[in-house]
Design a protein around this motif. Structure first.
Motif, PDB file in Angstrom:
ATOM      1  N   ILE A   1       0.861  -1.183   0.000  1.00  0.00           N
ATOM      2  CA  ILE A   1       0.000   0.000   0.000  1.00  0.00           C
ATOM      3  C   ILE A   1       0.903   1.241   0.000  1.00  0.00           C
ATOM      4  CG2 ILE A   1      -1.819   1.232   1.220  1.00  0.00           C
ATOM      5  CD1 ILE A   1      -2.648  -1.431   2.455  1.00  0.00           C
ATOM      6  N   LYS A   2       0.765   2.102  -1.009  1.00  0.00           N
ATOM      7  CA  LYS A   2       1.559   3.352  -1.110  1.00  0.00           C
ATOM      8  C   LYS A   2       0.658   4.548  -0.886  1.00  0.00           C
ATOM      9  CE  LYS A   2       4.896   1.404  -4.381  1.00  0.00           C
ATOM     10  NZ  LYS A   2       5.546   1.534  -5.694  1.00  0.00           N
ATOM     11  N   VAL A   3       0.915   5.223   0.290  1.00  0.00           N
ATOM     12  CA  VAL A   3       0.061   6.344   0.699  1.00  0.00           C
ATOM     13  C   VAL A   3       0.785   7.656   0.357  1.00  0.00           C
ATOM     14  CG1 VAL A   3      -1.166   7.425   2.588  1.00  0.00           C
ATOM     15  CG2 VAL A   3      -0.799   4.926   2.570  1.00  0.00           C
ATOM     16  N   PRO A   4       0.215   8.514  -0.544  1.00  0.00           N
ATOM     17  CA  PRO A   4       0.839   9.840  -0.819  1.00  0.00           C
ATOM     18  C   PRO A   4       0.663  10.757   0.379  1.00  0.00           C
ATOM     19  CG  PRO A   4      -1.209   9.586  -2.051  1.00  0.00           C
ATOM     20  CD  PRO A   4      -0.948   8.287  -1.387  1.00  0.00           C
ATOM     21  N   ASN A   5       1.640  11.752   0.582  1.00  0.00           N
ATOM     22  CA  ASN A   5       1.569  12.631   1.749  1.00  0.00           C
ATOM     23  C   ASN A   5       1.115  14.049   1.411  1.00  0.00           C
ATOM     24  OD1 ASN A   5       3.772  13.572   0.367  1.00  0.00           O
ATOM     25  ND2 ASN A   5       5.277  13.174   1.993  1.00  0.00           N
ATOM     26  N   ILE A   6       0.669  14.255   0.163  1.00  0.00           N
ATOM     27  CA  ILE A   6       0.196  15.579  -0.224  1.00  0.00           C
ATOM     28  C   ILE A   6      -0.672  15.431  -1.452  1.00  0.00           C
ATOM     29  CG2 ILE A   6       2.206  16.055  -1.694  1.00  0.00           C
ATOM     30  CD1 ILE A   6       2.025  19.008  -0.786  1.00  0.00           C
ATOM     31  N   PHE A   7      -1.776  16.269  -1.534  1.00  0.00           N
ATOM     32  CA  PHE A   7      -2.553  16.365  -2.768  1.00  0.00           C
ATOM     33  C   PHE A   7      -3.190  17.739  -2.790  1.00  0.00           C
ATOM     34  CE2 PHE A   7      -5.528  15.161   0.392  1.00  0.00           C
ATOM     35  CZ  PHE A   7      -6.805  15.571  -0.007  1.00  0.00           C
ATOM     36  N   THR A   8      -3.635  18.181  -3.974  1.00  0.00           N
ATOM     37  CA  THR A   8      -4.113  19.574  -4.153  1.00  0.00           C
ATOM     38  C   THR A   8      -5.533  19.529  -4.689  1.00  0.00           C
ATOM     39  OG1 THR A   8      -3.191  19.639  -6.384  1.00  0.00           O
ATOM     40  CG2 THR A   8      -1.794  20.420  -4.587  1.00  0.00           C
ATOM     41  N   PRO A   9      -6.527  19.439  -3.809  1.00  0.00           N
ATOM     42  CA  PRO A   9      -7.929  19.390  -4.266  1.00  0.00           C
ATOM     43  C   PRO A   9      -8.462  20.788  -4.588  1.00  0.00           C
ATOM     44  CG  PRO A   9      -7.823  19.205  -1.886  1.00  0.00           C
ATOM     45  CD  PRO A   9      -6.393  19.283  -2.336  1.00  0.00           C
ATOM     46  N   ASN A  10      -7.882  21.452  -5.668  1.00  0.00           N
ATOM     47  CA  ASN A  10      -8.311  22.800  -6.037  1.00  0.00           C
ATOM     48  C   ASN A  10      -9.091  22.814  -7.333  1.00  0.00           C
ATOM     49  OD1 ASN A  10      -6.299  22.171  -7.828  1.00  0.00           O
ATOM     50  ND2 ASN A  10      -4.852  23.722  -7.080  1.00  0.00           N
ATOM     51  N   GLY A  11      -9.388  21.646  -7.876  1.00  0.00           N
ATOM     52  CA  GLY A  11     -10.238  21.592  -9.061  1.00  0.00           C
ATOM     53  C   GLY A  11      -9.527  21.843 -10.352  1.00  0.00           C
ATOM     54  N   ASP A  12      -8.158  21.863 -10.331  1.00  0.00           N
ATOM     55  CA  ASP A  12      -7.472  22.112 -11.590  1.00  0.00           C
ATOM     56  C   ASP A  12      -7.202  20.819 -12.356  1.00  0.00           C
ATOM     57  OD1 ASP A  12      -5.601  20.871 -10.031  1.00  0.00           O
ATOM     58  OD2 ASP A  12      -4.078  22.470 -10.207  1.00  0.00           O
ATOM     59  N   GLY A  13      -7.740  19.695 -11.820  1.00  0.00           N
ATOM     60  CA  GLY A  13      -7.594  18.424 -12.527  1.00  0.00           C
ATOM     61  C   GLY A  13      -6.285  17.718 -12.273  1.00  0.00           C
TER      62      GLY A  13
END
Length: 1001
Positions: free
Chosen positions: A913-925
């Protein structure tokens, strides 16, 4: 020296045959007999060593079961016997008494009157034979019933030549009181009676007079004459010898070659004949070695009778009554008048006799009294070595002649002096047994036994008819003679007699059931014709009166004939002739009603072959000659209706009378059912009769049954066409209605039959049933299935599922034509599969081994895992799995009944299982969702997300099916920042994964 001799007594059962003179027919069978205990050497003197050692027995023979009584009247000696049908039995010995004067002593010990004769009576006709035997003597005779007793006899014996205490004897026995007998001895008697000097003796029933002489009494005349009542009564006569030798050889020292006791009951002269064919006895030296015999021919009318032997006249009359000659060939004896022929066997080796043998006397049958069949039974005594039967029969009879049912004979040759006849000789077994001789033609015969100085012999049987007269019968309207007369038929009677009569009396008063019943005497009758029958001239005398019998049965008609040529008391003789009376022809008739104002139809019903209606009398003075007349009566009442009938072939008449009652007529009627269902056969009849008053009903259902109900219910056993008749009666007036219940209305519901698809059934199997009932296309079947699981069907081959195990009764009801259904039931057994659990899903690391923990309720069930990939075994309950990739396994468990169940288990191989530590839910796709690689393989995984204050802001369950877009549990956007998570994969041994993730806006 004395040569011992014994007798094998043959018991003869003479069967009645058609007599040539058909008006009478008598044989030795009867219901009443008399016999005396004739004088024997053994009770002549107390000085001999064998004094009184002889015994006398009777042999009783019956064709139907007979109850016979043997008694000595005047004593207490009475014996009762039951003789089974078609058998013969021996009685106990007759009483002989230790002392001569003993009360029960039946012996005739001297000359004179005796009142102790032996009496035999039977409820049905029987044959009776007397047998006397001792140490060195024996003798036997066939007894004649009182029915054949006659009026004139001549003693027929043999030479008397033995000890001084031995006698030639003859005795006469009476069956009726006041019997006057005239005896003319041919020799001086022991009691001093003079030769040829007649004397009279009066006898009552059962008494006898015994005559004795040391000389041969042959030729002595015994005649019944008119007694005090003016009637000549018939008598019986016996001839014999205490002991005698016949042409014996002198053996030296005073010994002779044989002697024996003789006893025979004589035939009345009325039964003598004019034609005889003799055959000599066979020698024991061989079948082709005839022996030398002696013959005596006794004459009734010396002056007018010529006797011929083989065509040459005999000469040299002896004892004033008989001719005697010796012969070793078969001879023909004819005479111009009645004669009797005796055949005599000599003492051993005497007179050129050869082989074994000893003296015996036989009475021969004239051809006029020949028979067609005879039964006889032999019983062995002492030293007889050979038994023979010798028969004289016409050539045409050879094809049907049988002895003991076979046509096997030891010797057959043409009669020496009569062309067209054969002599048949057969040796019989020595074993005591019954024999039978039968033939389509009449025959005569003798039977005899031969031993070393031993012999016996006698006539095998004959008719004993009075040949002096017989009757001829003619119906009044027929010019043809018949052998019988019918009831209700007037007839004319003629008498044929050998006498040219001076008077004839017909004793009709002694005949039962005849009209008129008055005696008729014709003085100086004139014969209407003469005819020659069997060499005798008969004179025919007609009666003018017509006679009638009302009831059937043989009748005995006594006829008194007076003629100068009859040499008895009053030159008259009573001849009894039989008149067979047959039941006349009969008709029945029916009538359709007897009620006003309808016509009555009379219908004759034939009951006798050849008869036809001759006329009707309706009881009201009117008649008709129509075959089926209709009669309309003018008033009610009772009427006697008579149908007259006649049989054309013999003129016999008859009539039938019935009473008819004329009353008001009911109208009978009924309705038939439209359908009769089988096999129950229940049938209801609706009565539609119209009648007044009290009505009774009589139903006939056409199957031999009936009922008296108004509206009956009847059960028929089988389909068919049945004629139904209803008779309604009101006040004695009847009407009938008849209809046919046709076989087409009978409907037989077929016997249900069905089959079940082969195999064992488990729950949820599709089970199919097929109706096999035979079907009539004319009557389609109606089906009703009960499948046992709450479901029904009407088709021919229904199917169903059973969801539970157990026994299910499946019933098929069949009906046809509207008849009550018939049902058949078969059980269906449905089996349940075992319960199967493949166990919990597994998560394993790649290359890691693990046990699958399955359970099955039936320990004996057959197991199968599929696929078998990565498994240690595919047929065990808990196999080891070493998967390389995720795999779903199926477990099939099958019990002994063939029922299976299934379950599955999933084995997952642990993925990183590879868990990312950052994401950008700003709607830019770009990186709008938090996507965790490898989590899609963990369907039970949970993820809890916390803010920096430790509050759970979002929870993900059921695996990571949807990405997280940075929202809270209500879907609101979370602010940018650092968040913390706890990830649980949800599989055994996976542990927890923790960390942080940063939301960048």
């Amino acid at each position: 020296m004395l040569i011992r001799k014994s007798v094998v007594l043959t018991i003869m059962i003479v069967v009645l045959v058609s007599a040539q003179l058909y008006a009478q027919n008598f044989t030795n069978r009867g219901k009443e007999f008399w016999v005396g205990y004739g004088h024997n050497w053994y009770f002549a003197s107390r000085s001999i060593s064998n004094y009184n050692t002889q015994e006398m027995v009777l042999y009783l023979s019956a064709e139907q079961e007979a109850h016979v009584q043997v008694s000595v009247p005047g004593t207490n000696w009475i014996k009762d016997y039951v003789v089974p049908a078609n058998t013969a039995i021996s009685t106990a010995p007759m009483p002989k008494g230790a002392a001569i004067d003993a009360g029960a002593d039946a012996r005739l010990t001297d000359e004179g009157l005796f009142r102790k004769n032996i009496h035999i009576t039977s409820d049905v006709p029987v044959s009776v034979f007397a047998h006397v035997y001792g140490n060195t003597s024996s003798g036997a005779t066939m007894l004649l019933p009182v029915d054949v007793y006659g009026y004139t006899y001549y003693a027929a014996g043999a030479v008397q030549d033995y000890d001084a205490t031995c006698y030639s004897w003859v005795y006469v026995v009476a069956n009726e009181n006041n019997t006057l007998v005239r005896i003319t001895p041919s020799r001086i008697t022991k009691g001093g009676r003079q030769r040829n000097v007649a004397f009279d003796i009066t006898l009552n029933k059962g008494e006898c007079y015994n005559l004795m002489s040391d000389q041969d009494l042959s030729g002595s005349k015994i005649q019944s004459v008119a007694g005090r009542d003016g009637i000549c009564h018939p008598v019986g006569v016996f001839t014999g010898s205490s002991r005698t030798s016949i042409c014996a050889l002198d053996l030296g020292g005073g010994g002779r070659s044989g002697g024996d006791f003789l006893m025979q009951q004589g035939f009345p002269t009325s039964a003598w004949g004019k034609n005889f064919l003799t055959a000599v006895t066979n020698s024991t030296d061989g079948f082709t070695a005839p022996n030398m015999n002696r013959f005596r021919v006794y004459l009734k009318d010396l002056a007018n009778t010529t006797v011929y032997r083989n065509g040459a006249p005999l000469t040299g009359i002896q004892n004033g009554r008989y001719y005697e000659f010796m012969s070793a060939t078969a001879d023909k004896i004819t005479a111009t008048g009645p004669v009797m022929v005796c055949q005599i066997l000599h003492s051993g080796l005497g007179c050129n006799a050869t082989g074994d043998g000893d003296p015996e006397l036989l009475y021969l049958t004239p051809l006029e009294q020949a028979i067609k069949q005879v039964n006889f039974y032999s019983t062995g005594k002492e030293t007889i070595l050979h038994n023979y039967i010798t028969i004289v029969v016409p050539d045409e009879g050879m094809s049907s002649l049988k002895i003991d049912g076979q046509q096997v004979f030891d010797h057959t040759y043409a009669h020496t002096n009569q062309p067209g006849y054969k002599v048949v000789v057969k040796e019989l077994p020595l074993t005591a047994m019954q024999h039978r001789v039968e033939c389509d033609t009449t025959f005569t015969g003798i039977t005899y036994g031969l031993g070393q100085a031993e012999s016996y012999g006698y006539n095998i049987g004959c008719n004993v008819n009075n040949l002096a007269a017989f009757a001829e019968i003619k119906p009044e309207d027929k010019d043809v003679t018949f052998s019988y007369v019918c009831t209700k038929t007037p007839f004319l009677l003629s008498v044929k007699t050998i006498y040219e009569a001076s008077a004839i009396t017909m004793h009709f008063s002694r005949v039962s059931g005849i009209t008129p019943a008055q005696d008729v005497t014709i003085n100086n009758p004139v014969p209407v014709a003469t005819s020659v029958i069997n060499g005798r001239t008969y004179y025919t005398y007609d009666l003018k009166e017509k006679y009638l019998f009302t009831t059937a049965g043989d009748r005995d008609l006594p006829i008194s004939i007076t003629a100068p040529s009859i040499d008895n008391c009053s030159n008259s003789e009573i001849v009894t002739v039989k008149i067979p009376v047959q039941q006349g022809p009969s008709f029945d008739f029916t009538f359709n009603a007897g009620c006003l104002p309808e016509k009555v139809l009379f219908t004759p019903i034939p009951m006798s072959t050849g008869a036809k209606p001759a006329g009707w009398e309706f009881g009201d003075g009117t008649t008709s000659t129509e075959e089926k007349p209709e009669k309309k009566y003018t008033s009610d009442g009772k009427y006697d209706v008579t149908l007259r009938i006649v049989r054309e072939s013999d003129g016999c008449r008859g009539d039938t009378t019935k009473q008819i009652i004329i009353k008001p007529l009911p109208l009978a009627g009924f309705e038939l059912p439209q359908t009769v269902c089988m096999p129950e056969g229940k049938t209801s009849f609706k009565n539609t009769t119209v009648a007044g008053g009290t009505v009774t009903y009589q139903w006939r259902f056409g199957d031999g049954t009936g009922a008296t109900d108004k509206d009956p219910i009847h059960h028929y056993a089988a389909p068919g066409n049945y004629t139904i008749k209803l008779t309604a009666e009101a006040e004695g007036c009847k009407d009938s209605a008849t209809m046919t219940l046709a076989k087409e209305v009978f409907v037989t519901t077929p016997e249900p039959a069905f089959s079940i698809a082969a195999g064992k059934f488990c729950i949820d199997d599709l089970v199919t049933f097929t109706d096999k009932t035979a079907e009539d296309p004319a009557r389609p079947l109606s089906r009703n299935w009960d499948l046992g699981n709450g479901k029904t069907a009407a088709e021919q081959a229904p199917s169903t599922y059973y969801t539970r195990g157990g026994t299910y009764p499946v019933t098929l009801n069949i009906s046809a034509g509207g008849c009550t259904p018939r049902a058949i039931t078969h059980n269906v057994q449905v089996n349940e599969p075992p319960k199967t659990d493949a166990g919990a899903d597994l998560l394993v690391s790649p290359g890691e081994q693990a046990y699958i923990r399955a359970t099955v309720s039936d320990a004996g069930a057959e197991l199968l895992w599929s696929p078998s990939l990565y498994l240690s075994a595919s047929n065990v309950l808990s196999p080891i799995v070493t998967p390389a990739t995720d795999q779903k396994y199926y477990l099939k468990a099958t019990n002994k009944d063939g029922c299976s169940s299934y379950d599955s288990v999933v084995v997952k191989v642990y993925s990183e299982i590879k868990v990312p530590n950052i994401f950008t839910p700003n709607g830019d796709g770009i990186h709008d969702a938090w996507e965790i690689k490898g989590l899609q393989n963990y369907s039970n995984a949970t993820i809890d997300i916390f803010n920096r204050w430790g509050q759970c802001v979002h929870r993900i369950t059921g695996g990571y099916r949807n990405a997280w877009y940075g929202t809270d549990a209500q879907g609101a956007l979370l602010p940018a920042g650092i968040y913390y998570y706890i990830l649980q994969p949800g599989v055994s041994g996976a542990g927890k994964i923790t960390g942080s993730v940063t939301i960048v806006r």
